[in-house]
Design a protein around this motif. Sequence first.
Motif, PDB file in Angstrom:
ATOM      1  N   LEU A 149       1.310  -1.409  -0.230  1.00  0.00           N
ATOM      2  CA  LEU A 149       0.146  -0.273  -0.037  1.00  0.00           C
ATOM      3  C   LEU A 149       0.582   0.495   0.319  1.00  0.00           C
ATOM      4  O   LEU A 149       1.984   1.239   0.521  1.00  0.00           O
ATOM      5  N   VAL A 150       0.653   2.691  -0.396  1.00  0.00           N
ATOM      6  CA  VAL A 150       1.079   3.444  -0.542  1.00  0.00           C
ATOM      7  C   VAL A 150       0.941   4.210   0.461  1.00  0.00           C
ATOM      8  O   VAL A 150       1.520   5.102   1.274  1.00  0.00           O
ATOM      9  N   LYS A 151      -0.492   4.241   0.885  1.00  0.00           N
ATOM     10  CA  LYS A 151      -0.939   4.862   1.584  1.00  0.00           C
ATOM     11  C   LYS A 151      -1.673   4.215   2.861  1.00  0.00           C
ATOM     12  O   LYS A 151      -2.063   3.054   2.910  1.00  0.00           O
ATOM     13  N   ASN A 152      -2.033   4.997   4.474  1.00  0.00           N
ATOM     14  CA  ASN A 152      -2.685   3.794   5.612  1.00  0.00           C
ATOM     15  C   ASN A 152      -4.197   3.969   5.182  1.00  0.00           C
ATOM     16  O   ASN A 152      -4.315   5.160   5.989  1.00  0.00           O
ATOM     17  N   SER A 153      -4.747   3.616   4.185  1.00  0.00           N
ATOM     18  CA  SER A 153      -6.034   4.317   4.472  1.00  0.00           C
ATOM     19  C   SER A 153      -7.308   3.242   3.548  1.00  0.00           C
ATOM     20  O   SER A 153      -6.660   1.955   2.711  1.00  0.00           O
ATOM     21  N   GLU A 172      -7.620   2.244  -0.267  1.00  0.00           N
ATOM     22  CA  GLU A 172      -6.470   2.246  -0.643  1.00  0.00           C
ATOM     23  C   GLU A 172      -6.377   0.357  -0.308  1.00  0.00           C
ATOM     24  O   GLU A 172      -6.410  -0.735  -1.354  1.00  0.00           O
ATOM     25  N   GLN A 195      -9.011  -1.297  -2.636  1.00  0.00           N
ATOM     26  CA  GLN A 195      -9.224  -1.943  -3.775  1.00  0.00           C
ATOM     27  C   GLN A 195      -8.294  -3.299  -3.511  1.00  0.00           C
ATOM     28  O   GLN A 195      -8.185  -3.807  -4.457  1.00  0.00           O
ATOM     29  N   PHE A 196      -6.910  -2.765  -2.959  1.00  0.00           N
ATOM     30  CA  PHE A 196      -6.224  -3.992  -3.016  1.00  0.00           C
ATOM     31  C   PHE A 196      -6.700  -5.386  -3.208  1.00  0.00           C
ATOM     32  O   PHE A 196      -6.142  -6.115  -3.578  1.00  0.00           O
TER      33      PHE A 196
END
Length: 89
Positions: A56-60, A63, A66-67
Amino acid sequence: MKYKGFFVKITQDNYLPRENEDGEFVACEGFKIEVFSDESEKIEIDVFSAAVDFELVKNSLAEVEQFAKDYIDCEEKEYQRMLDEFNEN
């Protein structure tokens, strides 16, 4: 979350082990993702995780959702095979 007939449970986890560029294992923030056949959570199909700065790019939540969807898309045939096998027994 329900996706393609599966029930997906997402739980925040602050101690996901990942190997960094130096070959050291570090504890990362991220999420544990559990996939079940339905909302009763009786039949667990898969468990995997997604760590910030790795998968993950960010802790959301958006996201990680979607992953999880992308992962399920890749594994959907295998999940269905497992359910078919379970229902036969």
